[in-house]
Design a protein around this motif. Structure first.
Motif, PDB file in Angstrom:
ATOM      1  N   TRP A   1       0.806  -1.199   0.000  1.00 27.32           N
ATOM      2  CA  TRP A   1       0.000   0.000   0.000  1.00 27.32           C
ATOM      3  C   TRP A   1       0.850   1.264   0.000  1.00 27.32           C
ATOM      4  CZ3 TRP A   1      -4.964   0.264  -1.010  1.00 27.32           C
ATOM      5  CH2 TRP A   1      -5.731  -0.892  -0.902  1.00 27.32           C
ATOM      6  N   GLN A   2       2.052   1.171   0.538  1.00 26.44           N
ATOM      7  CA  GLN A   2       2.888   2.361   0.603  1.00 26.44           C
ATOM      8  C   GLN A   2       3.221   2.904  -0.774  1.00 26.44           C
ATOM      9  OE1 GLN A   2       6.217   1.112   2.928  1.00 26.44           O
ATOM     10  NE2 GLN A   2       5.190   1.476   4.877  1.00 26.44           N
ATOM     11  N   MET A   3       3.448   2.007  -1.737  1.00 26.62           N
ATOM     12  CA  MET A   3       3.752   2.460  -3.103  1.00 26.62           C
ATOM     13  C   MET A   3       2.574   3.211  -3.700  1.00 26.62           C
ATOM     14  SD  MET A   3       5.884  -0.629  -4.834  1.00 26.62           S
ATOM     15  CE  MET A   3       4.949  -1.979  -4.141  1.00 26.62           C
ATOM     16  N   LEU A   4       1.376   2.739  -3.433  1.00 31.18           N
ATOM     17  CA  LEU A   4       0.180   3.392  -3.967  1.00 31.18           C
ATOM     18  C   LEU A   4      -0.004   4.769  -3.340  1.00 31.18           C
ATOM     19  CD1 LEU A   4      -2.266   3.216  -5.804  1.00 31.18           C
ATOM     20  CD2 LEU A   4      -3.496   2.096  -3.944  1.00 31.18           C
ATOM     21  N   TYR A   6       2.364   6.666  -2.004  1.00 28.85           N
ATOM     22  CA  TYR A   6       3.444   7.501  -2.533  1.00 28.85           C
ATOM     23  C   TYR A   6       3.105   7.978  -3.942  1.00 28.85           C
ATOM     24  CZ  TYR A   6       7.855   8.467  -4.885  1.00 28.85           C
ATOM     25  OH  TYR A   6       8.833   9.029  -5.659  1.00 28.85           O
ATOM     26  N   SER A   7       2.618   7.071  -4.771  1.00 34.08           N
ATOM     27  CA  SER A   7       2.284   7.415  -6.159  1.00 34.08           C
ATOM     28  C   SER A   7       1.137   8.416  -6.220  1.00 34.08           C
ATOM     29  CB  SER A   7       1.913   6.154  -6.936  1.00 34.08           C
ATOM     30  OG  SER A   7       2.977   5.247  -6.926  1.00 34.08           O
ATOM     31  N   ALA A   8       0.158   8.230  -5.368  1.00 33.10           N
ATOM     32  CA  ALA A   8      -0.987   9.151  -5.351  1.00 33.10           C
ATOM     33  C   ALA A   8      -0.570  10.547  -4.892  1.00 33.10           C
ATOM     34  CB  ALA A   8      -2.085   8.595  -4.451  1.00 33.10           C
ATOM     35  N   ALA A  11       1.739  12.112  -8.005  1.00 34.45           N
ATOM     36  CA  ALA A  11       1.077  12.476  -9.259  1.00 34.45           C
ATOM     37  C   ALA A  11       0.734  13.973  -9.347  1.00 34.45           C
ATOM     38  CB  ALA A  11      -0.158  11.608  -9.477  1.00 34.45           C
ATOM     39  N   PRO A  12       0.059  14.556  -8.356  1.00 35.86           N
ATOM     40  CA  PRO A  12      -0.231  15.992  -8.478  1.00 35.86           C
ATOM     41  C   PRO A  12       1.009  16.882  -8.354  1.00 35.86           C
ATOM     42  CG  PRO A  12      -1.242  15.088  -6.496  1.00 35.86           C
ATOM     43  CD  PRO A  12      -0.606  13.957  -7.213  1.00 35.86           C
ATOM     44  N   LEU A  13       2.026  16.397  -7.653  1.00 34.65           N
ATOM     45  CA  LEU A  13       3.243  17.200  -7.523  1.00 34.65           C
ATOM     46  C   LEU A  13       3.983  17.323  -8.849  1.00 34.65           C
ATOM     47  CD1 LEU A  13       4.627  16.028  -4.079  1.00 34.65           C
ATOM     48  CD2 LEU A  13       3.489  18.174  -4.645  1.00 34.65           C
ATOM     49  N   PHE A  30       0.715  16.721 -19.802  1.00 38.56           N
ATOM     50  CA  PHE A  30       1.729  15.684 -19.963  1.00 38.56           C
ATOM     51  C   PHE A  30       2.095  15.070 -18.609  1.00 38.56           C
ATOM     52  CE2 PHE A  30       6.361  14.782 -20.149  1.00 38.56           C
ATOM     53  CZ  PHE A  30       6.325  13.720 -21.038  1.00 38.56           C
ATOM     54  N   ALA A  31       2.353  15.915 -17.615  1.00 39.49           N
ATOM     55  CA  ALA A  31       2.730  15.448 -16.288  1.00 39.49           C
ATOM     56  C   ALA A  31       1.578  14.705 -15.615  1.00 39.49           C
ATOM     57  CB  ALA A  31       3.178  16.621 -15.428  1.00 39.49           C
ATOM     58  N   ALA A  32       0.365  15.179 -15.823  1.00 31.07           N
ATOM     59  CA  ALA A  32      -0.791  14.499 -15.235  1.00 31.07           C
ATOM     60  C   ALA A  32      -0.969  13.104 -15.838  1.00 31.07           C
ATOM     61  CB  ALA A  32      -2.058  15.336 -15.447  1.00 31.07           C
ATOM     62  N   GLY A  33      -0.736  12.986 -17.133  1.00 27.31           N
ATOM     63  CA  GLY A  33      -0.812  11.673 -17.775  1.00 27.31           C
ATOM     64  C   GLY A  33       0.237  10.714 -17.244  1.00 27.31           C
ATOM     65  N   LEU A  34       1.455  11.205 -17.076  1.00 31.89           N
ATOM     66  CA  LEU A  34       2.518  10.365 -16.505  1.00 31.89           C
ATOM     67  C   LEU A  34       2.183   9.978 -15.068  1.00 31.89           C
ATOM     68  CD1 LEU A  34       5.797  12.070 -17.753  1.00 31.89           C
ATOM     69  CD2 LEU A  34       4.965   9.813 -18.370  1.00 31.89           C
ATOM     70  N   GLY A  35       1.661  10.920 -14.311  1.00 28.49           N
ATOM     71  CA  GLY A  35       1.284  10.636 -12.924  1.00 28.49           C
ATOM     72  C   GLY A  35       0.164   9.618 -12.835  1.00 28.49           C
ATOM     73  N   ALA A  36      -0.804   9.727 -13.736  1.00 20.38           N
ATOM     74  CA  ALA A  36      -1.905   8.759 -13.757  1.00 20.38           C
ATOM     75  C   ALA A  36      -1.386   7.356 -14.074  1.00 20.38           C
ATOM     76  CB  ALA A  36      -2.960   9.187 -14.775  1.00 20.38           C
ATOM     77  N   ARG A  37      -0.451   7.266 -14.993  1.00 25.61           N
ATOM     78  CA  ARG A  37       0.153   5.970 -15.325  1.00 25.61           C
ATOM     79  C   ARG A  37       0.907   5.404 -14.121  1.00 25.61           C
ATOM     80  NH1 ARG A  37      -0.040   1.405 -18.276  1.00 25.61           N
ATOM     81  NH2 ARG A  37       2.036   0.658 -18.770  1.00 25.61           N
ATOM     82  N   PHE A  38       1.590   6.276 -13.392  1.00 25.94           N
ATOM     83  CA  PHE A  38       2.332   5.847 -12.212  1.00 25.94           C
ATOM     84  C   PHE A  38       1.372   5.262 -11.166  1.00 25.94           C
ATOM     85  CE2 PHE A  38       6.713   6.748 -10.621  1.00 25.94           C
ATOM     86  CZ  PHE A  38       6.624   6.034  -9.449  1.00 25.94           C
ATOM     87  N   VAL A  39       0.270   5.963 -10.926  1.00 28.46           N
ATOM     88  CA  VAL A  39      -0.721   5.489  -9.949  1.00 28.46           C
ATOM     89  C   VAL A  39      -1.335   4.173 -10.417  1.00 28.46           C
ATOM     90  CG1 VAL A  39      -2.944   6.012  -8.871  1.00 28.46           C
ATOM     91  CG2 VAL A  39      -1.194   7.785  -9.050  1.00 28.46           C
ATOM     92  N   TRP A  40      -1.626   4.053 -11.704  1.00 34.45           N
ATOM     93  CA  TRP A  40      -2.196   2.823 -12.240  1.00 34.45           C
ATOM     94  C   TRP A  40      -1.249   1.637 -12.027  1.00 34.45           C
ATOM     95  CZ3 TRP A  40      -6.254   0.192 -13.482  1.00 34.45           C
ATOM     96  CH2 TRP A  40      -6.142  -0.923 -14.273  1.00 34.45           C
ATOM     97  N   LEU A  41       0.026   1.833 -12.305  1.00 31.97           N
ATOM     98  CA  LEU A  41       0.992   0.752 -12.118  1.00 31.97           C
ATOM     99  C   LEU A  41       1.134   0.387 -10.640  1.00 31.97           C
ATOM    100  CD1 LEU A  41       3.724   1.761 -14.717  1.00 31.97           C
ATOM    101  CD2 LEU A  41       2.143  -0.166 -14.860  1.00 31.97           C
ATOM    102  N   ALA A  42       1.091   1.376  -9.760  1.00 34.63           N
ATOM    103  CA  ALA A  42       1.159   1.089  -8.326  1.00 34.63           C
ATOM    104  C   ALA A  42      -0.077   0.324  -7.871  1.00 34.63           C
ATOM    105  CB  ALA A  42       1.301   2.385  -7.531  1.00 34.63           C
TER     106      ALA A  42
END
Length: 86
Positions: A1-4, A6-8, A11-13, A30-42
């Motif tokens: 859960w910690q990765m999720l 952290y990712s959440a 993403a906005p930062l 662009f950054a929001a899309g990358l952040g969303a992908r990061f959260v999805w993978l987590a």
């Protein structure tokens, strides 16, 4: 859960420079899309179990390195475009 978590938080930062006016809206999207992908993978790491979880963790780790490079490259490119084009 910690990765999720952290990712959440991360993403906005990533999009913060655009929200604060230091970068363009294009960078923000662009950054929001990358952040969303990061959260999805987590989320996939949290949702998987066993051998699938290990594969998801490796994919998240690789993406985290890619994310860091691409987010800074995007910010640099956005700054150059804003300085020389606009």
């Amino acid at each position: 859960w910690q990765m999720l978590i952290y990712s959440a938080l991360l993403a906005p930062l990533g999009a913060a420079p655009a929200l604060m006016g230091y970068a363009s809206v294009y960078y923000g999207v662009f950054a929001a899309g990358l952040g969303a992908r990061f959260v999805w993978l987590a989320w996939r790491v949290v949702a998987m179990a066993g051998a699938e979880e290990y594969a998801a963790e490796k994919k998240l780790f690789r993406f985290s390195i890619y994310y860091l490079f691409v987010i800074f490259a995007g910010l640099l490119l956005d700054g150059l475009v804003r300085a020389f084009v606009i």
